[in-house]
Design an enzyme around this catalytic site. Structure first.
Site, short mmCIF file in Angstrom:
data_model
loop_
_atom_site.label_atom_id
_atom_site.label_comp_id
_atom_site.label_asym_id
_atom_site.label_seq_id
_atom_site.Cartn_x
_atom_site.Cartn_y
_atom_site.Cartn_z
N HIS A 166 51.02 36.81 30.59
CA HIS A 166 50.60 35.91 31.53
C HIS A 166 49.22 36.49 32.35
O HIS A 166 48.60 35.74 32.48
CB HIS A 166 51.64 35.85 32.63
CG HIS A 166 52.73 34.96 32.24
ND1 HIS A 166 53.67 34.42 33.39
CD2 HIS A 166 53.26 34.77 31.37
CE1 HIS A 166 54.63 33.67 32.50
NE2 HIS A 166 54.52 33.90 31.40
N CYS A 203 50.08 58.13 39.07
CA CYS A 203 50.12 58.85 39.97
C CYS A 203 51.70 59.31 40.47
O CYS A 203 52.56 58.67 39.42
CB CYS A 203 49.23 58.62 40.89
SG CYS A 203 49.78 56.83 41.85
C1 RB5 Z 1 50.27 62.30 45.64
O1 RB5 Z 1 51.11 63.22 46.46
C2 RB5 Z 1 50.65 60.89 45.65
O2 RB5 Z 1 50.47 60.51 47.05
C3 RB5 Z 1 49.88 60.34 44.59
O3 RB5 Z 1 50.40 60.75 43.43
C4 RB5 Z 1 50.21 58.65 44.50
O4 RB5 Z 1 51.76 58.55 44.43
C5 RB5 Z 1 49.59 57.82 45.47
O5 RB5 Z 1 49.71 56.51 45.46
#
Ligand code: RB5
Length: 147
Positions: free
Chosen positions: A98, A65
């Protein structure tokens, strides 16, 4: 190896590059999305990739993400998943040696493709050390019974 991958929009390009890289070095990739750079909510997408590892459909998983934080939190909600958020080679090495990590999370806004490749190579090629670490990993997995 069969590897699940998933991301939200925050690492869409990195996920696609990683997918091609994994395939180019002989791995089979199951891609749970997302499939465009439009804004999406990451929890259900990441959960699919983690579930694929949990049920044994995939041996390992790599989730993304923007920061890697949300992806790692989601993956670790799924039974049997030990997902490490990694930014540096030493961390990913330790996550295998680990913690017997079966997934890693990468932050697409903080990790470039060359770094991702380096981290992934270590993730896929480092063995769990077992011994005292096995006892600790077993203790972690015991905690799932209390969920
Ligand atoms: C999206 O904008 C962002 O919040 C997501 O990709 C991530 O970083 C969340 O933890």
């Amino acid at each position: 190896m069969k590897i699940s991958i998933a991301t939200d929009h925050g690492a869409f390009d990195l996920k696609n590059k990683v997918k091609s890289y994994l395939e180019s070095i002989g791995h089979e990739v199951i891609d749970f999305g997302c499939f465009s750079d439009e804004s999406v909510d990451y929890p259900p997408i990441i959960a699919k990739a983690a579930s694929a590892v949990s049920i044994g459909r995939c041996e390992r998983g790599i989730v993304f993400c923007g920061s890697g934080i949300g992806a790692s939190i989601v993956a670790n909600k799924i039974n049997g998943i030990r997902c490490a958020l990694v930014y540096a080679p030493e961390l990913v090495r330790l996550s295998r040696e680990h913690n017997n990590a079966n997934m890693i999370a990468l932050g697409g806004r903080f990790t470039d493709f060359d770094t991702a490749k380096e981290l992934i190579d270590i993730f896929l090629n480092t063995e769990f050390q077992g011994g005292r670490h096995l006892r600790r990993v077993e203790q972690i997995m015991e905690l799932e019974k209390f969920l």
